[in-house]
Scaffold this active site. Structure first.
Site, PDB file in Angstrom:
ATOM      1  N   ASP A 141       1.605  -3.249  -5.181  1.00  0.00           N
ATOM      2  CA  ASP A 141       2.833  -2.532  -5.558  1.00  0.00           C
ATOM      3  C   ASP A 141       3.970  -3.507  -5.808  1.00  0.00           C
ATOM      4  OD1 ASP A 141       4.984  -0.009  -3.999  1.00  0.00           O
ATOM      5  OD2 ASP A 141       4.435  -0.372  -6.101  1.00  0.00           O
ATOM      6  N   LYS A 144       4.346  -6.137 -11.572  1.00  0.00           N
ATOM      7  CA  LYS A 144       3.157  -5.593 -12.251  1.00  0.00           C
ATOM      8  C   LYS A 144       2.365  -6.676 -12.975  1.00  0.00           C
ATOM      9  CE  LYS A 144       5.086  -2.322 -10.349  1.00  0.00           C
ATOM     10  NZ  LYS A 144       4.727  -2.199  -8.908  1.00  0.00           N
ATOM     11  N   ASP A 169      -0.425   0.763  -7.542  1.00  0.00           N
ATOM     12  CA  ASP A 169       0.637   1.697  -7.919  1.00  0.00           C
ATOM     13  C   ASP A 169       1.119   1.373  -9.338  1.00  0.00           C
ATOM     14  OD1 ASP A 169       4.007   2.501  -6.780  1.00  0.00           O
ATOM     15  OD2 ASP A 169       2.463   3.772  -7.666  1.00  0.00           O
ATOM     16  N   ASN A 170       1.732   2.351 -10.001  1.00  0.00           N
ATOM     17  CA  ASN A 170       2.452   2.142 -11.267  1.00  0.00           C
ATOM     18  C   ASN A 170       1.606   1.704 -12.447  1.00  0.00           C
ATOM     19  OD1 ASN A 170       4.501   0.654  -8.940  1.00  0.00           O
ATOM     20  ND2 ASN A 170       5.121   2.559  -9.931  1.00  0.00           N
ATOM     21  N   GLU A 199       7.559   8.296  -8.724  1.00  0.00           N
ATOM     22  CA  GLU A 199       8.251   8.763  -7.513  1.00  0.00           C
ATOM     23  C   GLU A 199       9.545   9.524  -7.846  1.00  0.00           C
ATOM     24  OE1 GLU A 199       7.005   5.727  -7.909  1.00  0.00           O
ATOM     25  OE2 GLU A 199       8.461   4.159  -7.630  1.00  0.00           O
TER      26      GLU A 199
HETATM   27  O1  LIG Z   1      11.137  -6.102  -7.651  1.00  0.00           O
HETATM   28  C1  LIG Z   1      10.207  -6.587  -7.059  1.00  0.00           C
HETATM   29  N1  LIG Z   1       9.129  -5.927  -6.638  1.00  0.00           N
HETATM   30  C2  LIG Z   1       9.086  -4.545  -6.860  1.00  0.00           C
HETATM   31  C3  LIG Z   1       7.876  -4.292  -7.717  1.00  0.00           C
HETATM   32  N2  LIG Z   1       7.850  -2.868  -7.987  1.00  0.00           N
HETATM   33  C4  LIG Z   1       8.409  -2.415  -9.093  1.00  0.00           C
HETATM   34  O2  LIG Z   1       8.949  -3.171  -9.877  1.00  0.00           O
HETATM   35  C5  LIG Z   1       8.414  -0.947  -9.335  1.00  0.00           C
HETATM   36  C6  LIG Z   1       9.232  -0.423 -10.356  1.00  0.00           C
HETATM   37  C7  LIG Z   1       9.289   0.945 -10.595  1.00  0.00           C
HETATM   38  C8  LIG Z   1      10.143   1.485 -11.670  1.00  0.00           C
HETATM   39  C9  LIG Z   1       9.710   2.560 -12.437  1.00  0.00           C
HETATM   40  C10 LIG Z   1      10.520   3.081 -13.448  1.00  0.00           C
HETATM   41  C11 LIG Z   1      11.759   2.518 -13.690  1.00  0.00           C
HETATM   42  F1  LIG Z   1      12.548   3.037 -14.657  1.00  0.00           F
HETATM   43  C12 LIG Z   1      12.194   1.431 -12.929  1.00  0.00           C
HETATM   44  C13 LIG Z   1      11.391   0.914 -11.917  1.00  0.00           C
HETATM   45  C14 LIG Z   1       8.524   1.830  -9.811  1.00  0.00           C
HETATM   46  C15 LIG Z   1       7.715   1.313  -8.798  1.00  0.00           C
HETATM   47  O3  LIG Z   1       6.964   2.141  -8.011  1.00  0.00           O
HETATM   48  C16 LIG Z   1       7.650  -0.055  -8.557  1.00  0.00           C
HETATM   49  O4  LIG Z   1       6.805  -0.506  -7.569  1.00  0.00           O
HETATM   50  C17 LIG Z   1      10.169  -7.998  -6.728  1.00  0.00           C
HETATM   51  C18 LIG Z   1      11.344  -8.667  -6.658  1.00  0.00           C
HETATM   52  C19 LIG Z   1      11.270  -9.982  -6.351  1.00  0.00           C
HETATM   53  O5  LIG Z   1      12.346 -10.724  -6.205  1.00  0.00           O
HETATM   54  N3  LIG Z   1      10.070 -10.571  -6.134  1.00  0.00           N
HETATM   55  C20 LIG Z   1       8.953  -9.834  -6.233  1.00  0.00           C
HETATM   56  N4  LIG Z   1       8.974  -8.551  -6.504  1.00  0.00           N
HETATM   57 MG   LIG Z   2       5.479   1.068  -6.993  1.00  0.00          MG
END
Ligand SMILES: O=C(NCCNC(=O)c1cc(-c2ccc(F)cc2)cc(O)c1O)c1cc(O)ncn1
Ligand SMILES: [Mg+2]
Length: 214
Positions: A141, A144, A169-170, A199
């Site tokens: 999660d 991506k 996920d996603n 979600e």
């Molecule tokens: O942002 C880091 N991880 C979150 C990954 N998860 C997602 O990006 C994510 C995004 C969405 C999402 C869906 C629609 C929309 F319009 C905007 C966002 C939904 C989800 O369910 C996710 O799981 C991150 C930061 C960092 O500094 N280092 C490593 N990772």
């Molecule tokens: Mg997610």
């Protein structure tokens, strides 16, 4: 400076949930994110699928990539059998700080080890650092575009065994097209898509469950 979204989510948990009651923590976050401000937790719809796959696998050692605020960490840890462990990896220190507090508020800190850092760096160290043989269950999660490289890393580090389950996920929104291609075309996985919605929205999203065949 003002508070962040994760900090406001933590406040909502402290205000509306009961200490030591994981279900009340889950409900407090879902209510906040549905009615106050959206956040990227796996959420209640996909969360029910996560619960059912987790219960079916009943892992001894589980891994989560992408802790965020700890919502899915609490969902997973609350269903683990006694003595089972969940390792969760978060790159972002601000997310990790909130997650630690939410996991502790739920009373699940003894089942969870939160590791801060990048999954690409940490996965190769998990066997030696934590004495892990295999992961029976992995919840992807995080970023991506890290799903494929980190799945290959788990394979190459010998961290998956025949029957290990990956749940991603996603896979539709934001999407992980390369990952879907990888697991659906590889002879080493048996994959299945669970249709759901992003979600707290009506937008389609889903989870891909892939069983490692060894
Ligand atoms: O942002 C880091 N991880 C979150 C990954 N998860 C997602 O990006 C994510 C995004 C969405 C999402 C869906 C629609 C929309 F319009 C905007 C966002 C939904 C989800 O369910 C996710 O799981 C991150 C930061 C960092 O500094 N280092 C490593 N990772
Ligand atoms: Mg997610």
């Amino acid at each position: 400076t003002g508070s962040s979204r994760p900090q406001r989510m933590l406040k909502a948990v402290q205000k509306n949930a009961t200490k030591g009651d994981p279900q009340s923590v889950i409900s407090a976050i879902d209510h906040y994110c549905r009615h106050k401000e959206w956040a990227m937790n796996v959420g209640d719809d996909k969360g029910l699928i996560l619960d059912s796959v987790l219960t079916e696998v009943n892992p001894s050692t589980a891994l989560e990539l992408g802790t965020y605020c700890g919502y899915s960490t609490v969902r997973i840890a609350r269903l683990l059998s006694p003595g089972s462990k969940l390792f969760t990896v978060e790159f972002n220190p601000a997310f990790a700080e909130v997650a630690r507090q939410i996991i502790a508020y739920a009373g699940l800190q003894d089942k969870v080890t939160l590791v801060e850092g990048s999954s690409g760096d940490l996965i190769p160290k998990m066997k030696e650092q934590f004495g892990i043989k295999y992961f029976d269950f992995v919840f992807l999660d995080h970023w991506k575009d890290r799903y494929v490289p980190d799945t290959k890393l788990l394979e190459d580090c010998g961290l998956l065994k025949k029957g290990s389950v990956l749940l991603a996920d996603n896979v539709i929104c934001p999407g992980a097209p390369e990952y879907l291609k990888y697991v659906r075309n590889s002879p080493r996985y048996e994959s299945r898509y669970y249709k759901s919605n992003l979600e707290y929205t009506k937008v389609e999203d889903g989870l891909e469950k892939s069983v490692f065949l060894g």
